[in-house]
Design a protein around this motif. Structure first.
Motif, short mmCIF file in Angstrom:
data_model
loop_
_atom_site.label_atom_id
_atom_site.label_comp_id
_atom_site.label_asym_id
_atom_site.label_seq_id
_atom_site.Cartn_x
_atom_site.Cartn_y
_atom_site.Cartn_z
N GLN A 277 -41.02 45.26 92.33
CA GLN A 277 -43.02 45.02 91.67
C GLN A 277 -43.42 44.61 93.22
O GLN A 277 -44.49 44.71 92.92
CB GLN A 277 -42.10 42.94 91.14
CG GLN A 277 -41.46 43.40 89.64
CD GLN A 277 -42.73 44.11 88.70
OE1 GLN A 277 -43.06 44.64 88.60
NE2 GLN A 277 -43.24 42.76 88.07
N LYS B 64 -35.29 41.95 84.32
CA LYS B 64 -35.81 41.22 85.80
C LYS B 64 -35.35 40.26 86.24
O LYS B 64 -36.56 40.14 87.97
CB LYS B 64 -37.30 40.66 84.87
CG LYS B 64 -39.00 40.94 84.87
CD LYS B 64 -39.95 40.63 83.96
CE LYS B 64 -41.01 41.01 83.41
NZ LYS B 64 -41.57 40.94 83.45
N GLU C 180 -43.06 36.26 91.63
CA GLU C 180 -43.15 37.11 93.03
C GLU C 180 -44.79 36.85 93.42
O GLU C 180 -45.28 37.06 93.95
CB GLU C 180 -43.71 38.54 91.57
CG GLU C 180 -42.04 39.17 91.07
CD GLU C 180 -41.56 39.38 89.84
OE1 GLU C 180 -40.87 39.36 89.44
OE2 GLU C 180 -42.96 39.34 88.91
N THR D 275 -44.32 37.37 87.62
CA THR D 275 -43.42 36.22 87.42
C THR D 275 -43.96 35.16 88.99
O THR D 275 -45.19 34.82 89.58
CB THR D 275 -41.78 36.35 87.65
OG1 THR D 275 -41.90 35.86 89.16
CG2 THR D 275 -41.32 37.62 86.36
N ASN E 86 -35.16 36.38 90.20
CA ASN E 86 -36.34 35.88 88.67
C ASN E 86 -34.57 35.70 87.76
O ASN E 86 -34.75 36.24 86.53
CB ASN E 86 -36.81 37.37 88.11
CG ASN E 86 -37.84 36.78 88.69
OD1 ASN E 86 -38.47 36.42 89.14
ND2 ASN E 86 -38.03 38.17 89.35
N ASN F 226 -35.37 45.06 90.71
CA ASN F 226 -35.94 44.94 90.09
C ASN F 226 -37.12 43.87 91.31
O ASN F 226 -38.38 44.39 90.84
CB ASN F 226 -35.87 44.41 88.82
CG ASN F 226 -35.16 45.33 87.74
OD1 ASN F 226 -35.27 46.85 88.42
ND2 ASN F 226 -34.96 44.95 86.34
N ALA G 23 -35.34 34.41 84.00
CA ALA G 23 -35.40 35.88 82.97
C ALA G 23 -34.31 36.13 82.25
O ALA G 23 -34.87 36.77 81.18
CB ALA G 23 -36.72 37.76 84.14
N HIS H 89 -36.67 40.02 78.28
CA HIS H 89 -36.69 40.77 79.52
C HIS H 89 -35.51 40.17 80.60
O HIS H 89 -36.76 40.33 81.70
CB HIS H 89 -37.93 41.37 79.94
CG HIS H 89 -38.50 41.66 79.05
ND1 HIS H 89 -39.07 43.26 78.89
CD2 HIS H 89 -40.01 41.71 78.50
CE1 HIS H 89 -40.00 43.41 78.04
NE2 HIS H 89 -40.75 42.74 77.68
#
Length: 380
Positions: free
Chosen positions: A126, A117, A74, A71, A106, A122, A109, A114
């Motif tokens: 990641q 996320k 991230e 993302t 995130n 999570n 999301a 999804h």
């Protein structure tokens, strides 16, 4: 004597640049990252915020990886920590403790195929997988003090001899969730924000990431290093979104941080405030600073440059405060024209050089949370 926690190295990824040096140069030149944003997916067709351009982010990302499954947040966080590691070969991410600081992670999301996320664990997974870390990073998520609180947690881990090195990675993005929330409060300014100013009209939002290496040791050729000598956090339990009218939680945090650092209030040379430019926050901070006896120290807010970057804000502002100490410089509180709070404050109105020894960094957030950090310059 307890172990010292030094702020060794850092990097910032923001609309003002993808390094700490670029960000500092922009601040010295009074350059803001806040611009008009035209994006109907973010609640309003047009509003003012500090946003990282996707093409610039992608160009920087392609220099370190080809992974496109990550993302935006991230990638921002990983850019920061990878740059930190590259510039500091002695930093071993696999043996250091890693702390992630974020308010919403995130959260966007939730509107995708999804939604899982959005879970903060999570996000930590990641980063663990990409960096090949032996353990999942610790996540600190406590509204808008997350970045500052994560630094305090790093210090306490070092003092407790749980580790020698901690890397704090912080970040948040502009999302429809966060922008709609602030718009629902009618708290978003129709122009670039003006912290502590009589003519302020609300917050400007922003997105950024940063990474900070906190260590029990330092190896530097500089004359001085910066240590975190005091920290405290207190919740005023006043309201889910409104700060205490008496500044109680922030006042307690400041007092306890000063006590740990063994300092009197008049020994603070500069205050890096939270300064969101909302009427309630700015007033609360002014009251707390005066109650704590630190209000005569020069004060600024960096929100006029970055907007409010939520969980990243106190982390970025601590990094800037560290460099202000080392460079003996005060950054202007951008947007300020005339004092707009009931208590006196010494707002910094222009860039200036001044001998600095100690900085007080404060942050406050929804739910009544507050944190205070005391940074001190130490000759080596």
């Amino acid at each position: 004597m307890s172990r010292q926690a030094y702020l060794v190295a850092d990097t910032i990824v923001s609309p003002l640049g993808f390094s700490t040096s670029e960000n500092l140069e922009s601040l010295r030149n009074h350059q803001t990252g806040i611009t008009a944003v035209h994006d109907p997916t973010l609640w309003a067709d047009t509003f003012y915020a500090a946003r990282i351009q996707n093409d610039q982010l992608q160009a920087a990302w392609q220099q370190i990886a080809t992974n496109t499954d990550l993302t935006k947040l991230e990638k921002m966080m990983l850019l920061a920590v990878c740059k930190l590691a590259k510039e500091n070969p002695s930093l071993d991410l696999t043996t250091a403790k890693i702390i992630i600081a974020t308010t919403k992670g995130n959260i966007d999301a939730l509107a995708t195929a999804h939604p899982e996320k959005a879970y903060l664990h999570n996000l930590a997974k990641q980063l663990q997988n990409f960096l090949a870390l032996p353990a999942t990073p610790l996540v600190v998520s406590n509204a808008c003090i997350s970045g500052g609180l994560a630094i305090a947690v790093a210090k306490r881990m070092i003092q407790a001899a749980q580790c020698d090195d901690v890397v704090v990675i912080g970040g948040d993005i502009l999302s429809s969730f966060t922008t709609s929330g602030f718009f629902s409060f009618q708290a978003v300014s129709p122009q670039a924000c003006k912290p502590f100013c009589k003519h302020r009209s609300g917050v400007s939002l922003g997105e950024a990431a940063a990474a900070l290496w906190v260590s029990a040791t330092h190896s530097t050729t500089n004359e001085s290093v910066v240590a975190l000598t005091g920290d405290a956090t207190a919740n005023d339990a006043n309201h889910i979104s409104g700060p205490s009218r008496t500044g109680e939680g922030l006042y307690i945090s400041i007092q306890k941080a000063l006590d740990e650092a063994n300092l009197m209030s008049d020994q603070i040379d500069y205050i890096s405030a939270h300064g969101t430019a909302t009427p309630f926050n700015d007033e609360m901070e002014a009251i707390a600073f005066n109650r704590a006896g630190v209000a005569t120290a020069p004060v600024n807010s960096l929100k006029g440059y970055y907007g409010h970057t939520l969980g990243a804000s106190a982390l970025i502002e601590t990094i800037i405060a560290k460099h202000a100490l080392l460079e003996n410089e005060l950054i202007a509180s951008l947007g300020f024209q005339e004092l707009g709070v009931s208590q006196p404050l010494a707002i910094i109105t222009s860039y200036q050089k001044q001998s600095l020894q100690r900085v007080l960094k404060t942050a406050s957030g929804f739910g009544g949370c507050n944190v205070a950090l005391v940074l001190e310059k130490i000759k080596v």
